[in-house]
Scaffold this motif. Structure first.
Motif, short mmCIF file in Angstrom:
data_model
loop_
_atom_site.label_atom_id
_atom_site.label_comp_id
_atom_site.label_asym_id
_atom_site.label_seq_id
_atom_site.Cartn_x
_atom_site.Cartn_y
_atom_site.Cartn_z
N VAL A 160 -0.10 0.66 -4.95
CA VAL A 160 -1.20 1.49 -4.34
C VAL A 160 -1.40 2.55 -5.46
CG1 VAL A 160 -1.29 3.01 -2.77
CG2 VAL A 160 -0.19 1.03 -2.22
N TRP A 161 -0.18 3.11 -6.11
CA TRP A 161 -0.71 4.24 -7.01
C TRP A 161 -1.35 3.71 -8.23
CZ3 TRP A 161 1.04 3.60 -12.27
CH2 TRP A 161 0.63 4.79 -13.05
N TRP A 162 -1.32 2.42 -8.62
CA TRP A 162 -2.03 1.64 -9.74
C TRP A 162 -3.45 1.92 -9.17
CZ3 TRP A 162 -0.86 -0.24 -14.49
CH2 TRP A 162 -1.73 -1.09 -15.25
N ARG A 163 -3.70 1.32 -8.19
CA ARG A 163 -5.21 1.14 -7.76
C ARG A 163 -5.92 2.55 -7.70
NH1 ARG A 163 -2.70 -2.59 -3.98
NH2 ARG A 163 -2.84 -4.82 -4.70
N ARG A 164 -5.19 3.41 -7.02
CA ARG A 164 -5.60 4.79 -6.91
C ARG A 164 -5.94 5.29 -8.32
NH1 ARG A 164 -1.38 7.55 -2.45
NH2 ARG A 164 -2.36 6.28 -0.61
N THR A 165 -5.24 5.22 -9.45
CA THR A 165 -5.30 5.67 -10.73
C THR A 165 -6.32 5.15 -11.45
OG1 THR A 165 -2.96 6.47 -10.55
CG2 THR A 165 -4.13 6.50 -12.79
N PHE A 166 -6.45 3.64 -11.48
CA PHE A 166 -7.02 2.93 -12.33
C PHE A 166 -8.36 2.22 -11.88
CE2 PHE A 166 -2.74 2.99 -14.23
CZ PHE A 166 -2.91 3.58 -15.34
N VAL A 167 -8.32 1.91 -10.56
CA VAL A 167 -9.36 0.99 -9.86
C VAL A 167 -10.41 2.01 -9.42
CG1 VAL A 167 -9.89 -0.82 -8.30
CG2 VAL A 167 -7.96 -1.08 -9.98
N ARG A 168 -9.84 2.89 -8.22
CA ARG A 168 -10.69 3.68 -7.42
C ARG A 168 -11.57 4.65 -8.46
NH1 ARG A 168 -11.12 5.23 -2.48
NH2 ARG A 168 -9.40 4.09 -1.61
N PRO A 169 -11.28 5.12 -9.38
CA PRO A 169 -12.11 6.05 -10.05
C PRO A 169 -13.44 5.02 -10.51
CG PRO A 169 -10.06 6.64 -10.82
CD PRO A 169 -9.83 5.39 -9.89
#
Length: 524
Positions: A501-510
């Protein structure tokens, strides 16, 4: 409600049937239950139908059900009583002979009418007839005595004094014919209380209801004496309390019955009693007794978690007072076990200290469980996150003695992850900073040495708590966890779901949001 009608009865218009009537030790007849009545009428109806191809019976009397033999107390009745009973049977027999070949057209009302004759005391001396009209067409004629009813029932006394002379009373829409007859029969008993001994609680409650309706005070008091002495609980308790409570205004003396379920709050406040129970459980020296009572108290508190807010507040105050005492004791024991000289002492001196540490930690875990279930653990999360000294001394003790402390931390993370508590961001951050590393140090022991530990639930709670923090804090905690996980693997919590979840928030969502903004600008 039953209605009373006063008038005279036409014996020619009333067809009476002989049915099985129970004879009580006091010598009066008890009305059978509705099931017996219906069964009797069905049997009589089947017996009245002629069988095809069979010769007619030699005597019609064999098909008539007779009243059972009267008890010894009943035998002292005069010969006229037996004569009257025999004459009733003869009338019934004659009526059956007349209707053995009924016409094809018979009214529904005549088919559904089930009429029964019941006598009390010396029947030949009876001077009043009371007819009860119940459900399913059942009608019971009671041959009674005016003086007995007037002496025992205020309702009948009023009816008998309103008009004179009076030969009959009709009660329409009688809800409980069987118990009505039973209650009238109790007026002929010298000891009503003794008569109730072998009755069940539901039956006595039905008698109590009818006795109250009739104004039969002696019966009401006897019913209350019975209910005060006989055991009842569960659904019966609710029925007893609801049946008795409304009698308080009638000066029947229902307090002894109600005292079984409610006490004088001025002499023994519930909070004082609750505090005493908590103290006794926390200070118990027997492992089995303490474990079983903790489980029982926890279950009972879960059942009444929706109690009044004032009582709930008092309960929470008591729990937090116990939490503070346990924390102070636990910190003192940790300091004692962390002394340099302590490790050099004999096992006989060190073992009692370690046992006390495990006991106080188990007490804290139990209190945390109660607070979390009541959604009242926010303040304890603040208290626990500020135990920096206790967390610093944690590594000085053997894992076997300290691992229950990590169970307390785990329970708080699970409560946050499930939404059972809503501590502030600073409290959640401090809780992770202070207690996550000690928890990871004990994790291998928790998995293999603590049977109550649920790894999946614990890891979901820890991961969910981390993901409630700002993204920068999530990154710092998860990168620190990643370093430990790559070294020891399953000996520390597996937080891969939170990491994803942290990975997606950091690298994917932006990237996704950037593309969405570009499309919106291009369309505008």
């Amino acid at each position: 409600m039953a209605e009373f009608k006063v008038g005279s009865l036409d014996a020619r218009a009333t067809k009476l049937r002989n049915v099985p009537i129970a004879v009580t030790p006091e010598g009066f007849w008890c009305c059978p239950s509705q099931t017996v009545l219906q069964k009797t009428m069905k049997n009589q109806s089947q017996q009245a139908k002629p069988k095809v191809g069979a010769s007619p019976p030699a005597s019609k009397a064999s098909s008539v059900q007779r009243v059972p033999t009267i008890s010894s107390e009943r035998r002292n009745h005069s010969t006229s009583t037996r004569s009257r009973t025999n004459s009733d049977e003869q009338r019934c027999l004659s009526a059956d002979n007349v209707t053995s070949n009924p016409p094809k057209v018979v009214s529904d009302r005549s088919q559904k009418q089930h009429k029964i004759s019941v006598g009390f005391g010396q029947i030949e001396m009876s001077d009043l007839r009371v007819v009860l009209h119940g459900k399913d067409g059942v009608a019971v004629k009671m041959s009674v005595h005016k003086n007995i009813l007037a002496e025992n029932s205020t309702l009948f006394a009023d009816k008998l004094s309103s008009q004179s002379p009076m030969s009959s009373i009709e009660v329409s829409d009688c809800e409980d014919v069987e118990i009505y007859v039973e209650t009238v029969g109790l007026m002929y008993c010298s000891d009503v209380r003794q008569r109730l001994i072998k009755q069940s609680v539901p039956c006595v409650l039905r008698i109590l209801k009818v006795a109250e309706l009739l104004g039969f005070r002696a019966c009401v008091l006897s019913c209350l004496d019975y209910l005060e002495a006989v055991p009842w609980a569960g659904e019966e308790e609710d029925n007893v309390v609801s049946s008795v409570r409304h009698l308080q205004s009638e000066n029947y003396g229902v307090t002894p019955v109600l005292k079984r379920v409610c006490s004088d709050l001025t002499t023994s406040p519930p909070n004082d009693t609750f505090a005493l129970i908590i103290e006794l459980v926390l200070k118990s020296s027997d492992d089995r007794g303490r474990r079983e009572m903790k489980s029982l108290v926890l279950k009972l508190l879960k059942e009444n978690s929706s109690c009044a807010s004032s009582s709930a507040d008092l309960c929470v105050e008591t729990l937090y007072a116990s939490c503070r005492n346990c924390l102070e004791s636990l910190l003192t024991l940790f300091r004692q076990a962390s002394d340099n000289d302590f490790s050099e002492k004999s096992l006989e001196l060190t073992e009692p200290v370690f046992r006390k540490i495990a006991l106080e930690a188990d007490n804290l875990l139990w209190l945390t469980e109660i607070l979390a279930d009541r959604n009242s653990a926010d303040e304890f999360a603040v208290m626990w996150s500020n135990q920096c000294e206790l967390a610093g001394l944690h590594s000085n003790l053997p894992t076997k003695s300290r691992h229950l402390v990590s169970c307390v931390t785990t329970r708080l993370f699970v409560a946050i992850g499930k939404g059972e508590m809503l501590p502030s961001k600073d409290t959640r951050k401090l809780l992770l900073d202070v207690w996550l590393q000690p928890l990871m140090d004990d994790y291998n022991w928790l998995q293999h040495g603590c049977r109550s530990f649920d790894r999946k639930v614990a890891e979901e709670g820890i991961g969910s708590t981390i993901l409630t923090l700002p993204l920068e804090d999530q990154q710092a905690i998860l990168l620190s966890w990643l370093g430990s996980f790559l070294k020891v693997g399953n000996s520390c919590p597996n937080l891969q779901k939170a990491f994803e979840v942290w990975w997606r928030r950091t690298f994917v969502r932006p990237y996704v949001e950037q593309k969405r903004n570009q499309l919106q600008l291009g369309q505008s």
